[in-house]
Design a protein around this motif. Sequence first.
Motif, PDB file in Angstrom:
ATOM      1  N   HIS A  85      20.273  31.871  17.722  1.00  0.00           N
ATOM      2  CA  HIS A  85      19.572  32.298  16.682  1.00  0.00           C
ATOM      3  C   HIS A  85      19.599  32.985  15.538  1.00  0.00           C
ATOM      4  CE1 HIS A  85      16.876  33.829  20.061  1.00  0.00           C
ATOM      5  NE2 HIS A  85      17.875  34.411  20.732  1.00  0.00           N
ATOM      6  N   LYS A  88      18.031  29.639  12.752  1.00  0.00           N
ATOM      7  CA  LYS A  88      16.930  29.480  13.010  1.00  0.00           C
ATOM      8  C   LYS A  88      15.966  28.674  12.113  1.00  0.00           C
ATOM      9  CE  LYS A  88      16.249  33.932  13.133  1.00  0.00           C
ATOM     10  NZ  LYS A  88      15.154  34.990  13.654  1.00  0.00           N
ATOM     11  N   LYS A  89      16.795  29.092  11.337  1.00  0.00           N
ATOM     12  CA  LYS A  89      15.925  27.457   9.690  1.00  0.00           C
ATOM     13  C   LYS A  89      16.913  26.472   9.809  1.00  0.00           C
ATOM     14  CE  LYS A  89      15.283  31.395   6.426  1.00  0.00           C
ATOM     15  NZ  LYS A  89      15.257  32.350   5.380  1.00  0.00           N
ATOM     16  N   GLN A  94      19.706  24.450  16.256  1.00  0.00           N
ATOM     17  CA  GLN A  94      19.016  25.277  17.246  1.00  0.00           C
ATOM     18  C   GLN A  94      19.242  24.232  18.927  1.00  0.00           C
ATOM     19  OE1 GLN A  94      15.383  26.892  16.455  1.00  0.00           O
ATOM     20  NE2 GLN A  94      16.835  29.118  16.453  1.00  0.00           N
ATOM     21  N   THR A 124      13.141  30.298  24.161  1.00  0.00           N
ATOM     22  CA  THR A 124      12.664  30.059  22.611  1.00  0.00           C
ATOM     23  C   THR A 124      12.640  29.413  22.032  1.00  0.00           C
ATOM     24  OG1 THR A 124      14.002  32.629  22.301  1.00  0.00           O
ATOM     25  CG2 THR A 124      13.447  31.104  20.206  1.00  0.00           C
ATOM     26  N   TRP A 125      13.439  28.254  22.777  1.00  0.00           N
ATOM     27  CA  TRP A 125      13.456  27.122  22.285  1.00  0.00           C
ATOM     28  C   TRP A 125      11.676  26.337  22.445  1.00  0.00           C
ATOM     29  CZ3 TRP A 125      15.119  23.905  18.739  1.00  0.00           C
ATOM     30  CH2 TRP A 125      14.331  22.356  18.532  1.00  0.00           C
TER      31      TRP A 125
END
Length: 236
Positions: A85, A88-89, A94, A124-125
């Motif tokens: 998390h 995220k950028k 990730q 999330t992915w």
Amino acid sequence: MNELMQRVIVRADAAEAVNLARFFKTGPGEYGEGDRFLGIKVPVTRSVVKEYWKECSWDDLEECLASEWHEVRLAGLLALVQRFHHAKKDPAEQQRCVDFYLNHLSAVNNWDLVDLSCYEILGTWYLTHDAAPLYTLAREGRTIWEQRIGIVSTMMFLRHGRLDDTYAIADILLNHPHDLIHKAVGWLLREAGKRDETRLRQFLATRYRTMPRTMLRYAIEKFPAADRQTFLKAEV
């Protein structure tokens, strides 16, 4: 031994370990057979991870997930969630977290380890990537834990109003023989119903007579009492 492991292990509680071993069914022939517990409650593990996850290298995470201790594996998974998390950028980082998770599924070997990690990372992915791997896990998973990951990961989809995958994967697992899958599927169906109760009722209308009883009970838990009885008595 890395610092995260040390900080978890020093919080061991022998009396609580006995309770947790019983709760997570570690006896012969039970689903958690052979797992070992230090006796540390989840909030305590979370607090340790919050303080030390940044110091964890990939080798440290590897060491945690290889541990014989349930809570150390949980700490490693929660540290991986934090790493994911906070990246995220950084899609490449990730992706590395996702790949690491998928390459260490053997360490995600009880329902709490699944439920506290999979939707945070995989869910999330796959919100923004092809979700086919979740279907593969549900359909072809080598263990009930991998199959549970397939359905529970869709919790993140539900939180973003995306219901189709939950229903599709529920159909894959509809006739699964294990109670822990029945509970997981029923739970996710119930959560889907909170977003669109009409759709859940439509889904159940053609399946409730044959789906496992536990799955049905979980799915209809938020229905009015009279409606629950109608489904349970097969009077819909």
